[in-house]
Design an enzyme around this catalytic site. Structure first.
Site, PDB file in Angstrom:
ATOM      1  N   SER A  97       0.834  -1.204   0.000  1.00 41.34           N
ATOM      2  CA  SER A  97       0.000   0.000   0.000  1.00 41.34           C
ATOM      3  C   SER A  97       0.875   1.264   0.000  1.00 41.34           C
ATOM      4  CB  SER A  97      -0.954  -0.054   1.200  1.00 41.34           C
ATOM      5  OG  SER A  97      -1.978   0.903   1.084  1.00 41.34           O
ATOM      6  N   ASP A 219     -10.362  -4.530  -5.086  1.00 40.92           N
ATOM      7  CA  ASP A 219      -9.744  -3.756  -4.008  1.00 40.92           C
ATOM      8  C   ASP A 219     -10.555  -2.486  -3.811  1.00 40.92           C
ATOM      9  OD1 ASP A 219      -8.147  -2.231  -2.321  1.00 40.92           O
ATOM     10  OD2 ASP A 219      -6.271  -2.785  -3.296  1.00 40.92           O
ATOM     11  N   HIS A 247      -7.561  -5.605  -0.150  1.00 42.48           N
ATOM     12  CA  HIS A 247      -6.395  -4.725  -0.161  1.00 42.48           C
ATOM     13  C   HIS A 247      -5.161  -5.370   0.457  1.00 42.48           C
ATOM     14  CE1 HIS A 247      -4.458  -0.874  -0.592  1.00 42.48           C
ATOM     15  NE2 HIS A 247      -4.204  -0.780   0.708  1.00 42.48           N
TER      16      HIS A 247
END
Length: 267
Positions: A97, A219, A247
């Site tokens: 991320s 996601d 995610h």
């Protein structure tokens, strides 16, 4: 800074039997334990480097300074300081991320330290703009931050299942909830604000190391178009649309995640 100071500040852990270094960097609201399903697959062949960002996990929370960590450059500096303190070079960087972008910035600043970058569920900009589907309107972000301030626990209950996106596996949501609840709430909010206001699109063309972009097919945080956007703007990058959903594929689909990382490393 002294090696011991940085080791304590970021709760640095180094182990493994290999000579090649692989560094794992956790995402928002987590700590290094998030890699527990991934690292065993690399222990025999790599020197593994784990750490917690300041304010997360078992880092030294007294070292947190909002002026340093209000933007990703502060966290990128921490990564470079870890590399310098432990004399790490030729690093395979795996970032989830926001950490994908933090590692990307570190590699631009000191490309000689890095061999290649593996970016899991990354995004250079989370806010929608004309011609750019970031995934959120600015109003969405403001509501999210307001919810965090008013009732952090309820915010965690809302976000965890949205991020996990595996309704048939509630244990993944529960695990993510525990991580979010274990961190300092004020620092998590500031980290969240930094994350969702990031915009490093102008930096993408400066990346010189081979990169892998791992995008899940569903996601709620990062739309598929973002993985494609990154691939089109980062030279010498590979893009894989995973079978995994959510995610956090390193939690929900560790076998697939490991497979893609290993293939990228060998390539």
């Amino acid at each position: 800074m002294l090696k011991e100071s940085i080791e304590f500040r970021n709760n640095v852990k180094i182990y493994g039997e290999g000579t090649k270094t692989i560094m794992f960097a956790h995402g928002f609201g987590c700590d290094q334990q998030v890699w527990n399903r991934i690292t065993p697959a690399f222990e025999q062949d790599f020197k593994i480097v784990l750490f917690d960002y300041v304010g997360s996990g078992h880092s030294d929370k007294s070292a947190y300074k909002s002026e340093r960590y209000s933007n990703p450059a502060g966290y990128a500096s921490d990564i470079l300081e870890i590399c310098e303190a432990f004399e790490l070079t030729n690093i395979i960087f795996v970032g989830h991320s926001i950490s994908g972008m933090i590692g990307l910035l570190a590699s631009i600043q000191k490309p000689e330290l890095f061999d290649r970058l593996c970016l899991i569920s990354p995004s250079p900009r989370y806010i929608n703009e004309p011609g750019y589907p970031g995934g959120f309107e600015i109003e969405d972000i403001n509501e999210l931050l307001e919810m965090m301030e008013k009732n952090y626990k309820e915010w965690v209950k809302y976000l965890a299942p949205v991020a996990s996106k595996n309704p048939s596996r509630p244990e993944l949501t529960e695990e993510f909830e525990v991580m979010l609840m274990s961190n300092d709430q004020l620092i998590v909010r500031q980290f969240c604000e930094m994350t969702f206001n990031i915009d490093v699109r102008s930096e993408l063309t400066k990346v010189v190391r081979p990169s892998l972009i791992l995008q899940t097919k569903e996601d709620s945080i990062v739309p598929i178009e973002i993985g494609e956007y990154l691939h089109s703007h980062i030279a010498n990058s590979n893009y894989i649309l995973m079978e995994a959903t959510g995610h956090n594929p390193h939690l929900s689909a560790p076998t697939e995640t490991i497979q893609h990382i290993k293939h990228f490393i060998k390539g």
